[in-house]
Scaffold this active site. Sequence first.
Site, PDB file in Angstrom:
ATOM      1  N   SER A 146     -29.495 -77.344 -52.340  1.00 45.39           N
ATOM      2  CA  SER A 146     -28.716 -78.565 -52.185  1.00 45.39           C
ATOM      3  C   SER A 146     -28.268 -78.786 -50.739  1.00 45.39           C
ATOM      4  O   SER A 146     -27.803 -79.854 -50.391  1.00 45.39           O
ATOM      5  CB  SER A 146     -27.500 -78.546 -53.110  1.00 45.39           C
ATOM      6  N   LYS A 161     -20.871 -76.846 -49.910  1.00 48.56           N
ATOM      7  CA  LYS A 161     -21.032 -78.280 -49.634  1.00 48.56           C
ATOM      8  C   LYS A 161     -20.296 -78.653 -48.338  1.00 48.56           C
ATOM      9  O   LYS A 161     -19.503 -77.885 -47.807  1.00 48.56           O
ATOM     10  CB  LYS A 161     -20.431 -79.102 -50.776  1.00 48.56           C
TER      11      LYS A 161
END
Lengths: 211, 211
Positions: free
Chosen positions: B130, B169
């Site tokens: 990701s 993230k």
Amino acid sequence: MKLSDRQQRMYDFIRDFFQENQYPPTIREIGEAVDISSTSVVNYNLNKLVEAGLIERNKEVSRGIRLSETPGFSLGGLFSRSVPILGHIAAGQPITVFPDERDSADTLDLASDVVGRAQEVYALRVQGDSMIDALVDSGDLVILNYQKTANNGDMVAAWLTDREETTLKYFFLEGNQVRLQPANANYDPIIVPADKVEVQGKVIAIIRQLG
Amino acid sequence: MKLSDRQQRMYDFIRDFFQENQYPPTIREIGEAVDISSTSVVNYNLNKLVEAGLIERNKEVSRGIRLSETPGFSLGGLFSRSVPILGHIAAGQPITVFPDERDSADTLDLASDVVGRAQEVYALRVQGDSMIDALVDSGDLVILNYQKTANNGDMVAAWLTDREETTLKYFFLEGNQVRLQPANANYDPIIVPADKVEVQGKVIAIIRQLG
DNA sequence: TTGTATCACGAACGAGTGTTCTAGTCAAAT
DNA sequence: ATTTGACTAGAACACTCGTTCGTGATACAA
């Protein structure tokens, strides 16, 4: 196990002394530092530190004190590799590198965990984005092992004798030609005769530091 | 200055001995190792090594030999940071990490050059893709500084209290909500109330080791 | 009180250890 | 042939340094 104030001071002194002198202190040096006149008292508390697991001792050996490895600190190898940062390497507008220059003040200390068993190690800072698809960004440090040969698919720093340039690419030997493959769709591979290419080293690690 | 074979062997022995024992050898230990019966001969050659700049000596101090820093090796700080690899972190299917576990046998030695002045440092191995657009691949090691706050745009490991997951993230505080932005067009950002997110640490470096 | 464990002190022993002195070898220069 | 410099040997000396022993102070439990 809880340390007495004295024992704590002793441990601190040993660590500082070791850091400063590169060899451990003697019992008497410790005693002097923490104001203990008797060597036997130092010896006694030294053994307490051993029990606490903070140090190790070698019997009947002068300065036979060793610091135990504690979480957060490691004596690992005791030597870290001092890796010279020899300059920038391109991926795009190739730039000359001088793997022989050892004067460069810029060095990076790396523990052997990262460098591994590699023999001659140096670092280059990447400029350009031709290896972006290999997740190598401009500004990254690539760690290379100096070697003159490479296997297909290795990421290498290659010296192009004709252009007098060094560039960072994937290496593929195809017949008697070498294909230097960028990892960026916007760049074309460089294909040159095998005798016009000198492998300068193979990338063994990539390090990126963020703010 | 050129070293004689004997001097070279002496130097090698000193380095190996030091690496092994964490303290320097005595003159007699050196002599025994390189087959010199006379302490004075060892002393003589030891002084040659000093002249050559390879070692330093302290007069009248037992084991008073120090290795000079030479290119390729550094005693830098003498202590490297032992960074625990606490586990894997996702970027996709988040996985629990336990920043409090210090038992993990897996550690990575990093010199302070990489870690910098960071206080509490740990490492996580990335799983998933990701963050691929941030040039962080599955398998990479991310080095984090343990901290509970972050600035917008920092790459962080974030604990989602509701999902009981930790994920890697980009961090953005927007009003009283937090947006956790992946760097992969295939993934959607995670937007949660600010009080449902705990920052576990901020990424300060990324290390990728190649075959 | 008595006993026991912990910790401290000082002194002395003996092996560890750096230093120094004399002497010798060997090759190259004079 | 002689001298010089680099290196090696062996031995002796004196200080360094870990170890051990006897003693004593203090605190706590029996």
